[in-house]
Motif scaffolding. Structure first.
Motif, short mmCIF file in Angstrom:
data_model
loop_
_atom_site.label_atom_id
_atom_site.label_comp_id
_atom_site.label_asym_id
_atom_site.label_seq_id
_atom_site.Cartn_x
_atom_site.Cartn_y
_atom_site.Cartn_z
N ASN A 212 0.83 -1.19 0.00
CA ASN A 212 0.00 0.00 0.00
C ASN A 212 0.86 1.23 0.00
O ASN A 212 1.84 1.31 0.72
CB ASN A 212 -0.92 0.00 1.23
CG ASN A 212 -2.33 -0.30 0.82
OD1 ASN A 212 -2.70 -0.15 -0.34
ND2 ASN A 212 -3.13 -0.75 1.78
N ASN B 133 0.68 4.16 1.16
CA ASN B 133 0.92 5.00 2.33
C ASN B 133 1.45 4.23 3.52
O ASN B 133 1.32 4.68 4.64
CB ASN B 133 -0.31 5.82 2.69
CG ASN B 133 -1.54 4.95 2.87
OD1 ASN B 133 -1.50 3.76 2.61
ND2 ASN B 133 -2.63 5.55 3.34
N THR B 134 2.02 3.09 3.28
CA THR B 134 2.68 2.43 4.39
C THR B 134 3.97 3.16 4.72
O THR B 134 4.40 3.16 5.85
CB THR B 134 2.99 0.96 4.08
OG1 THR B 134 3.60 0.91 2.80
CG2 THR B 134 1.76 0.12 4.11
#
Ligand SMILES: *[C@@H]1O[C@H](CO)[C@@H](O)[C@H](O)[C@H]1NC(C)=O
Ligand SMILES: *[C@@H]1O[C@H](CO)[C@@H](O)[C@H](O)[C@H]1NC(C)=O
Ligand SMILES: *[C@@H]1O[C@H](CO)[C@@H](O)[C@H](O)[C@H]1NC(C)=O
Ligand SMILES: *[C@@H]1O[C@H](CO)[C@@H](O)[C@H](O)[C@H]1NC(C)=O
Ligand SMILES: *[C@@H]1O[C@H](CO)[C@@H](O)[C@H](O)[C@H]1NC(C)=O
Ligand SMILES: *[C@@H]1O[C@H](CO)[C@@H](O)[C@H](O)[C@H]1NC(C)=O
Ligand SMILES: [Zn+2]
Length: 931
Positions: free
Chosen positions: A21, A23-24
């Motif tokens: 992902n 926005n990790t």
């Protein structure tokens, strides 16, 4: 809502897929939307393979992409590269040394990458810092969607002349969708050169901003088209189309559309040819010397704008390029074609070569394009009088928007415009219409020759660069006549950085002293508008003794913090300020002065006062009355002069403003109003008639309005004459001109026998062209007597639901006496209507009728309806609430603003009757005398 890049799939060199992902990785708390300029792009080499065919299976409507971005560092110690990407799946990212393309410096893995879904920023962390003197090549492999909406690379379908459904792939990169087609530094100031290789099915054609260099076989029945590089330009101008369109024209100017349109684009072609030549001469920078040899104009069946000025490949909505003979080739259709093409062509200089530095200065593109769309087009096609039309179409319109709390300044502070929605906010009619009005004001004040020289110098200095308003102002100041006493910095600030515009108050005392004061004009009092703003006001005026309405140089300027009292040498009967409404403000005269103006307007040739100023006087008066600076009886009394006016502009201003009042009259009040209308419209109605020799384009436009008002209020046997004209037209087998068609059909059907409705319905059923069907269904809805039948056909599906809304509006909008019965009919059948068009559309219908409700009884019906049926509306309930609020506001407004007007009508009408009585008495006396 922010769409995120979804999953960033990173295919590492070994071939293993790591999904993660976006926005990790850590993202700064407050996102910074602007790119730093530590790394700048020089060029993009793009390769795309779109899948458009049904045989492409699951891949249909996706594409494969690869891009090499050549870039360099502007600072030592650069250890990151940040650029934009959005809605694409990145597979491989690697960095090469540009001078030795084989030299791989880094392949980015998951841990080297950060992505922020809000800012669309992709940050690559470098193993080694970029050296200052070298160029680098950043290479991305990725896939993306050929989208369903109208942004980025999107798809559109149409039915060809053989009835087959066809798909094209087409682009709209502005505002910030280039990043959804390829990773890029997606800011207008980060100009670079773009090259494209585009793979296509064999029988398709591709076009790009630049000329095609070669086509080579690409396996599987495909070809690869390779295009030349663009000049350095902004990312938002990148465009291409993959289609089965045909291409025609010359090497320099081409049109690209569906084959069957070829012979319907001659006018568009002629306009483009003339426009390019005119701008070449005007700017003294020929188009070809800007950087591209070819101008291509393509049409799309589905497009978010009338046109998009992509350099070398302007894309238009089909309607702009195609003038269907006998359908969409009237004057108004051609005016549309002409305006849009002259507008987009202007952008080649204003926008493409010289570009705003940031979206906060968006008007630097659009104000010029809108200005030339009128004033360059006027040079080329004077018969449309676009110079005059500008006043009513643009200034009067934008005055409505620039006088309420939600308006915005032309220039916003750069730091206040960051997010996608803030960028979207600057795409406002303020940038276009107010921008053009301010440009016109400036051009006329400094003198057209000076203005043209300033513009040439501006275009020359900033060729292929980006600008702020200051850069423009610098050249304007250099060419502004030094004899003019004006603080230009204040002037530019007041009009471009402040919102709104003033009213200039003119008071003349018995000593013939003229006192000028100002106040901002605000329509929505209490809506948060700042009423203390003042402006540097240029003063122009003419009197009956000095009546040069064409000298638009200011006599003097009133500074923004001062008033001014002065006298005029030669005594005058009347005085008019703001000649040709060339300056961006309204004028309020004391009542005595206004009376003198009315007297002048009533004289032969209106005593030389031109149509633009007549339209201004009317538009100003109505707007003053709307907010109680004047009373409506005074406005309508002033307007009496118009009974002798046959020009389009004053009537345009009258009809568009009178609608606001007419719509708010009860039926009873309306009968008084109609008598007034009868008086003022007799001459113009007779003058224009249904045909007329030697008529001008503006006469034709005016006839639409005059006939439609006359017939709507059953004046002058208008309906009968419309029917007669209709009968004659169809007897000789000629449909009336497209310009007059909708008005005539509606006017004939309104009071006409069933025959008219039936005839239109037959045509409607046979007709294929959507725009014509819309005209026909609207005209059918005008029927005054068979509306219940018409409505039943909408409910039972005899009339397709796509056309339902167009068929409902005229039932009440074109028949004031039917507003209530139609409203009741619709409220009684709301469920059945909702089955056809859905509750949200029903809510919109109710909201629109609400504008025509004028009595407490009607308000009650609406309130009851909302109470009873409100729950069905779901999310659209708020639309009903708007409707309720509108009615309440209108009733209140009418109570306050209309009594004096009604009284005036009554007095006027009874005065008319009195004179008839007097004549009768005299007649009786004479007869008696004879006896
Ligand atoms: C990504 O961000 C969104 C919205 O900020 C959040 O709802 C989601 O949980 C985040 N995903 C991960 C894996 O942190
Ligand atoms: C990108 O550059 C590489 C060499 O570094 C080359 O093999 C590839 O074809 C280039 N791709 C495009 C789209 O130009
Ligand atoms: C275009 O595609 C949409 C969705 O598939 C379809 O509903 C529509 O009828 C098509 N239009 C044409 C003109 O083929
Ligand atoms: C356009 O008109 C010309 C001459 O009238 C004709 O030869 C040609 O076939 C037409 N083209 C199309 C695509 O209809
Ligand atoms: C209104 O405008 C004036 C002049 O620019 C400014 O000084 C004042 O702060 C503004 N008032 C408000 C409420 O914004
Ligand atoms: C136009 O008006 C200005 C300002 O009053 C004046 O100085 C100038 O002489 C006039 N020009 C012409 C051509 O009359
Ligand atoms: Zn534009």
């Amino acid at each position: 809502m922010n769409l995120s890049i979804s999953t960033l799939i990173l295919l590492v060199a070994t071939g293993a897929i790591i999904g993660t992902n976006a926005n990790t990785t850590t993202v700064p708390e407050s996102s910074i939307y602007r790119l730093n300029s530590h790394v700048l792009p020089i060029s993009y080499d793009i390769w795309l393979k779109p899948y458009l065919l049904a045989t492409d299976g699951e891949r249909r409507f996706t594409f494969d992409g690869e891009v090499n971005v050549t870039l360099y560092a502007t600072q030592a110690n650069t250890s990151e590269i940040t650029l934009h990407a959005h809605l694409i799946n990145l597979a491989n990212i690697s960095l090469y040394n540009d001078s030795n393309a084989e030299e791989l410096l880094q392949t980015f893995t998951y841990s080297d990458i950060a992505y922020d879904g809000d800012t669309h920023q992709l940050t690559l962390i470098l193993k080694d810092q970029l050296t200052l003197k070298n160029k680098f090549r950043l290479r991305f492999a990725y896939t993306g969607q050929i989208r369903d909406g109208m942004q980025g690379f999107f798809r559109a379908n149409y039915t060809d002349h053989e009835g087959n459904e066809k798909w094209i792939g087409v682009t709209q990169s502005q505002r910030i969708d280039a990043r959804t087609i390829f990773p890029c530094f997606d800011e207008p100031a980060l100009k670079a050169k773009f090259s494209l290789q585009l793979s296509r099915p064999k029988n398709y054609r591709t076009v790009f901003n630049t000329e095609l260099l070669e086509s080579i076989p690409d396996g599987d029945d495909r070809m690869l088209d390779r295009f030349a590089a663009t000049p350095p330009m902004s990312t938002y101008l990148v465009a291409f189309i993959v289609s089965e369109f045909e291409e025609y024209g010359s090497d320099e100017l081409k049109i690209i559309t569906r084959a069957e349109y070829q012979n319907k684009t001659h006018f568009a072609y002629e306009v483009a040819e003339r426009a390019i030549n005119a701008y070449d001469a005007y700017t003294q920078q020929p188009y070809k010397e800007l950087g591209l040899d070819v101008m291509q104009m393509a049409g799309s069946p589905k497009f978010p704008h009338n046109g998009m000025e992509n350099w070398g490949l302007v894309i238009y909505t089909d309607d702009v390029l195609v003038n269907e003979p006998d359908y969409t080739d009237g004057w108004s259709n051609k005016e549309y074609t002409l305006s849009v093409i002259v507008h987009e062509t202007a952008h080649m200089w204003f926008g493409n070569s010289v570009t705003f530095a940031w979206w906060s200065y968006f008007w630097l593109n659009e104000a010029f394009a809108r200005y030339y769309q009128y004033f360059m087009a006027h040079q080329l096609y004077p018969e449309y009088h676009l110079d005059q039309q500008f006043v009513v179409n643009q200034i009067h319109l934008i005055f409505g928007i620039d006088a309420v709390g939600s308006t915005q300044p032309m220039t916003s502070p750069e730091e206040s415009i960051n997010t996608p929605s803030e960028i979207g906010y600057k795409f406002s009619s303020i940038a276009y219409a107010k921008g053009a009005a301010i440009i016109r004001m400036i051009a006329n004040l400094m003198g057209l020759d000076n203005f043209d020289n300033a513009i040439r110098a501006y275009l020359k200095e900033y060729y292929l660069k980006n600008t702020t308003p200051e850069d423009l102002f610098k050249h304007l100041k250099q060419h502004w006549p030094s004899s003019h006493q004006v603080d230009l910095d204040a002037f530019f600030h007041d009009w471009t950085e402040q919102v709104g515009f003033p009213v200039l108050f003119v008071n003349i005392n018995d000593k013939h002293e003229i006192e000028l004061t100002q106040q901002r004009f605000i329509l929505g009092l209490g809506d948060g508008s700042n009423d203390t703003l003042t402006y540097t006001i240029p003063i122009t005026y003419a009197t009956n003794v000095e009546s040069d309405f064409n000298n638009l140089t200011a006599r003097f300027y009133v500074p923004n913090n001062m008033n001014k009292t002065f006298t005029v040498d030669k005594p005058f009967k009347w005085i008019i300020f703001n000649l040709q409404q060339s300056n961006y403000y309204r004028v309020f005269y004391d009542m005595t002065t206004l009376k003198h103006i009315k007297t002048a307007l009533s004289m032969k040739q209106h005593d030389g006062i031109p149509p633009t100023n007549r339209a201004q006087l009317i538009d100003d008066s109505f707007n003053f009355a709307r907010i109680a600076m004047m009373d409506y009886d005074e406005v309508f009394q002033f307007l009496e002069y118009i009974e002798n006016d046959t020009d389009y502009l004053p009537w345009y201003a009258t009809f568009s403003n009178m609608q606001f009042v007419a719509q708010r009259l009860t039926l009873q009040q309306q009968s008084l109003f109609v008598k007034y209308l009868d008086d003022i419209m007799t001459k113009i109605y007779t003058h224009l008639g249904f045909t007329r020799s030697n008529e001008t384009v503006l006469d034709i436009y005016n006839r639409n309005k005059v006939v439609s008002w006359a017939c709507k209020y059953h004046l002058f046997k208008c309906g009968g004459q419309a029917q007669e004209f209709f009968n004659t037209s169809i007897k000789v087998g000629n449909k009336p001109t497209p310009d007059f068609r909708e008005t005539l059909y509606c006017s004939a059907t309104r009071d006409g026998a069933f025959f008219y409705y039936q005839t239109l319905n037959e045509w409607f059923e046979k007709e294929k062209l959507n725009s014509e069907k819309k005209k026909l269904i609207y005209a059918m809805g005008c029927t005054r007597y068979f509306y219940a039948y018409h409505y039943a056909r909408i409910l039972n599906g005899d009339i397709p639901s796509d056309y339902a809304a167009a068929g409902i509006t005229p039932m009440y909008a074109e028949n004031p006496e039917n507003v209530e019965p139609v409203f009741i009919m619709i409220t009684n059948t709301s469920e059945r209507l909702a089955e056809r068009i859905g509750w949200p559309s029903v809510a919109n219908v109710i909201k629109d009728i609400a504008n025509y409700l004028t009595t407490p009884e009607q308000k009650q019906i609406l309130d009851d309806f909302v109470t009873e049926k409100g729950e069905y509306f779901g999310n659209s309930f708020s639309t009903l609430q708007i409707a309720t609020a509108t009615v309440e506001l209108n009733l209140e407004w009418a109570k306050l603003r209309l009594p004096k007007l009604i009284h005036y009508f009554e007095k006027r009408n009874s005065a008319g009757r009195k004179s008839v009585t007097v004549i009768l008495l005299i007649f009786v006396c004479i007869i008696q005398w004879f006896l």
